[in-house]
Design a protein around this motif. Sequence first.
Motif, PDB file in Angstrom:
ATOM      1  N   VAL A   7     -14.065 -17.238  -1.289  1.00  0.00           N
ATOM      2  CA  VAL A   7     -13.983 -17.197  -0.047  1.00  0.00           C
ATOM      3  C   VAL A   7     -12.806 -16.960  -0.696  1.00  0.00           C
ATOM      4  O   VAL A   7     -11.888 -15.221  -0.229  1.00  0.00           O
ATOM      5  N   ASP A   8     -11.290 -17.974  -0.490  1.00  0.00           N
ATOM      6  CA  ASP A   8      -9.776 -17.640  -1.138  1.00  0.00           C
ATOM      7  C   ASP A   8     -10.119 -16.269  -2.212  1.00  0.00           C
ATOM      8  O   ASP A   8      -9.110 -15.884  -2.498  1.00  0.00           O
ATOM      9  N   LYS A   9     -10.825 -16.966  -3.263  1.00  0.00           N
ATOM     10  CA  LYS A   9     -10.601 -15.873  -4.303  1.00  0.00           C
ATOM     11  C   LYS A   9     -10.917 -14.165  -4.078  1.00  0.00           C
ATOM     12  O   LYS A   9     -10.134 -13.158  -4.520  1.00  0.00           O
ATOM     13  N   ALA A  10     -12.269 -13.983  -3.531  1.00  0.00           N
ATOM     14  CA  ALA A  10     -12.290 -12.564  -3.121  1.00  0.00           C
ATOM     15  C   ALA A  10     -10.708 -11.915  -2.044  1.00  0.00           C
ATOM     16  O   ALA A  10     -10.268 -10.725  -2.730  1.00  0.00           O
ATOM     17  N   GLN A  11      -9.969 -13.072  -1.490  1.00  0.00           N
ATOM     18  CA  GLN A  11      -9.060 -12.620  -0.759  1.00  0.00           C
ATOM     19  C   GLN A  11      -7.732 -11.896  -1.801  1.00  0.00           C
ATOM     20  O   GLN A  11      -6.986 -11.329  -1.577  1.00  0.00           O
ATOM     21  N   ILE A  12      -8.023 -13.035  -2.305  1.00  0.00           N
ATOM     22  CA  ILE A  12      -6.605 -12.756  -3.621  1.00  0.00           C
ATOM     23  C   ILE A  12      -6.748 -11.311  -4.754  1.00  0.00           C
ATOM     24  O   ILE A  12      -6.013 -10.698  -4.825  1.00  0.00           O
ATOM     25  N   GLU A  71     -18.768  -5.854   9.902  1.00  0.00           N
ATOM     26  CA  GLU A  71     -17.860  -5.176  10.828  1.00  0.00           C
ATOM     27  C   GLU A  71     -16.866  -4.718  10.992  1.00  0.00           C
ATOM     28  O   GLU A  71     -15.580  -4.179  11.466  1.00  0.00           O
ATOM     29  N   GLU A  72     -15.754  -5.744   9.641  1.00  0.00           N
ATOM     30  CA  GLU A  72     -15.122  -6.152   9.862  1.00  0.00           C
ATOM     31  C   GLU A  72     -13.482  -4.493   9.336  1.00  0.00           C
ATOM     32  O   GLU A  72     -14.052  -4.672   8.048  1.00  0.00           O
ATOM     33  N   GLN A  73     -13.494  -4.234  10.229  1.00  0.00           N
ATOM     34  CA  GLN A  73     -12.357  -3.215   9.524  1.00  0.00           C
ATOM     35  C   GLN A  73     -10.902  -2.983   9.315  1.00  0.00           C
ATOM     36  O   GLN A  73     -10.158  -2.266   8.255  1.00  0.00           O
ATOM     37  N   ARG A  74     -10.568  -4.328   9.483  1.00  0.00           N
ATOM     38  CA  ARG A  74      -9.379  -4.270   9.494  1.00  0.00           C
ATOM     39  C   ARG A  74      -8.197  -4.782   7.090  1.00  0.00           C
ATOM     40  O   ARG A  74      -7.728  -4.044   6.743  1.00  0.00           O
ATOM     41  N   TRP A  75     -10.025  -4.858   7.122  1.00  0.00           N
ATOM     42  CA  TRP A  75      -9.525  -5.567   5.454  1.00  0.00           C
ATOM     43  C   TRP A  75     -11.153  -5.116   5.033  1.00  0.00           C
ATOM     44  O   TRP A  75     -11.685  -6.347   4.526  1.00  0.00           O
ATOM     45  N   PRO A  76     -11.312  -4.152   4.574  1.00  0.00           N
ATOM     46  CA  PRO A  76     -13.110  -3.862   4.545  1.00  0.00           C
ATOM     47  C   PRO A  76     -13.479  -3.482   3.061  1.00  0.00           C
ATOM     48  O   PRO A  76     -14.220  -4.915   3.002  1.00  0.00           O
ATOM     49  N   ASP A  77     -12.429  -4.514   1.906  1.00  0.00           N
ATOM     50  CA  ASP A  77     -12.546  -4.665   0.390  1.00  0.00           C
ATOM     51  C   ASP A  77     -13.166  -6.552   0.743  1.00  0.00           C
ATOM     52  O   ASP A  77     -13.965  -6.370   0.632  1.00  0.00           O
ATOM     53  N   PHE A  78     -12.156  -6.960   0.997  1.00  0.00           N
ATOM     54  CA  PHE A  78     -12.834  -8.581   2.101  1.00  0.00           C
ATOM     55  C   PHE A  78     -14.040  -8.816   2.315  1.00  0.00           C
ATOM     56  O   PHE A  78     -14.021  -9.805   2.034  1.00  0.00           O
ATOM     57  N   ALA A  79     -13.902  -7.962   3.743  1.00  0.00           N
ATOM     58  CA  ALA A  79     -14.485  -8.058   4.758  1.00  0.00           C
ATOM     59  C   ALA A  79     -16.141  -8.349   3.225  1.00  0.00           C
ATOM     60  O   ALA A  79     -17.486  -8.685   3.760  1.00  0.00           O
ATOM     61  N   ALA A  80     -16.542  -7.615   2.942  1.00  0.00           N
ATOM     62  CA  ALA A  80     -17.599  -6.579   1.956  1.00  0.00           C
ATOM     63  C   ALA A  80     -18.168  -8.168   1.097  1.00  0.00           C
ATOM     64  O   ALA A  80     -18.989  -8.293   0.712  1.00  0.00           O
ATOM     65  N   ARG A  81     -16.885  -8.566   0.455  1.00  0.00           N
ATOM     66  CA  ARG A  81     -17.011  -9.917  -0.088  1.00  0.00           C
ATOM     67  C   ARG A  81     -17.360 -11.165   0.513  1.00  0.00           C
ATOM     68  O   ARG A  81     -19.095 -11.479  -0.370  1.00  0.00           O
ATOM     69  N   ALA A  82     -16.830 -10.690   1.319  1.00  0.00           N
ATOM     70  CA  ALA A  82     -16.795 -12.084   2.148  1.00  0.00           C
ATOM     71  C   ALA A  82     -18.514 -12.013   2.768  1.00  0.00           C
ATOM     72  O   ALA A  82     -19.429 -13.195   2.427  1.00  0.00           O
ATOM     73  N   ALA A  83     -18.857 -11.230   3.127  1.00  0.00           N
ATOM     74  CA  ALA A  83     -20.467 -11.188   3.461  1.00  0.00           C
ATOM     75  C   ALA A  83     -21.639 -11.188   2.857  1.00  0.00           C
ATOM     76  O   ALA A  83     -22.053 -11.509   2.706  1.00  0.00           O
ATOM     77  N   GLU A  84     -20.908 -10.285   1.104  1.00  0.00           N
ATOM     78  CA  GLU A  84     -21.597 -10.863  -0.023  1.00  0.00           C
ATOM     79  C   GLU A  84     -21.605 -12.389   0.082  1.00  0.00           C
ATOM     80  O   GLU A  84     -23.080 -12.651  -0.926  1.00  0.00           O
ATOM     81  N   LEU A  85     -20.894 -13.419  -0.154  1.00  0.00           N
ATOM     82  CA  LEU A  85     -20.982 -14.892   0.163  1.00  0.00           C
ATOM     83  C   LEU A  85     -21.518 -15.548   1.130  1.00  0.00           C
ATOM     84  O   LEU A  85     -21.853 -16.696   1.243  1.00  0.00           O
ATOM     85  N   GLY A  86     -21.558 -14.366   2.174  1.00  0.00           N
ATOM     86  CA  GLY A  86     -22.682 -15.334   2.939  1.00  0.00           C
ATOM     87  C   GLY A  86     -21.732 -15.610   4.593  1.00  0.00           C
ATOM     88  O   GLY A  86     -22.514 -16.700   5.517  1.00  0.00           O
ATOM     89  N   ILE A  87     -20.807 -14.671   4.224  1.00  0.00           N
ATOM     90  CA  ILE A  87     -20.150 -15.158   5.155  1.00  0.00           C
ATOM     91  C   ILE A  87     -19.947 -15.188   6.402  1.00  0.00           C
ATOM     92  O   ILE A  87     -19.917 -13.081   6.087  1.00  0.00           O
ATOM     93  N   GLY A  88     -20.165 -15.216   7.823  1.00  0.00           N
ATOM     94  CA  GLY A  88     -20.332 -14.570   9.097  1.00  0.00           C
ATOM     95  C   GLY A  88     -19.025 -14.449  10.134  1.00  0.00           C
ATOM     96  O   GLY A  88     -19.031 -13.126  10.718  1.00  0.00           O
ATOM     97  N   SER A  89     -18.415 -15.141  10.267  1.00  0.00           N
ATOM     98  CA  SER A  89     -16.819 -14.776  10.527  1.00  0.00           C
ATOM     99  C   SER A  89     -15.664 -16.121  10.188  1.00  0.00           C
ATOM    100  O   SER A  89     -16.867 -16.851   9.456  1.00  0.00           O
TER     101      SER A  89
END
Length: 245
Positions: free
Chosen positions: A77-82, A106-124
């Motif tokens: 997840v941290d790698k996705a932010q980077i 549904e996160e709009q503040r950081w859409p690219d990161f949110a999409a990557r995090a969701a793919e990794l299974g992170i919900g919140s």
Amino acid sequence: MLSADSLASQRLADLALQLGDLARYLQEQDSIDDTLQCIVDAAVRTVPGAEYAGLSVVEKRANMRTLAVSADLVTQVDKAQIECHQGPCMDVLHKKHTVLLPKMAEEQRWPDFAARAAELGIGSILAFQLYVTGDDLSALNLYSHRTEAFTDDSEQVGLLFATHAAVAMADAQQRAHLSRAMSTRDLIGQAKGILMERHKLSSDQAFALLVRASQHTNIKLIDVAEYLTHSGELVEHLPIHSHPL
């Protein structure tokens, strides 16, 4: 049956005891790395809703590094932010002490990161600022597979936990600095002793010789001392008569 107020008071008392035990446990750790690992492991056990935890630092408000994780998933997840150059640690934590991402998809503040995090299974995600030093910032990040996993109770407990974590990190860093300083002093002392015995020098003369060797070779004084204590020679075998004493 206890009233709601009594139950709340009991919970606060239990939390205070738990955090007190945590503070003592963190202080007992032998190194910074051990302290950081204990923090992330304890965060998962302490903060309601947390399944994973990580500690990260953003240097110069740009370069993010992961310091400790409770599971490999946090590193991803941290790698996705980077890689996305966005996310709670990369941005908003410079402005707020707490950041909540309740529904990752549904996160709009950081859409690219949110999409990557969701793919990794992170919900919140729930993130807390630990400290800001100049342009450097450290954060405690909590993760869950579930959406809306973190409640008001999670934020309150997390803030208290983050305060203890920040104090523990500062204490561990101070102890590490003192330990390094003592090690440096001892190593230079050993090197001076070798030169004093070998060349019949005073303490000041031996130290001047070490400094001269450091300047001549552009090698740090501590590294010159370490080389001498291990090899028995000054770097580049600088002759004794080449140094004004």
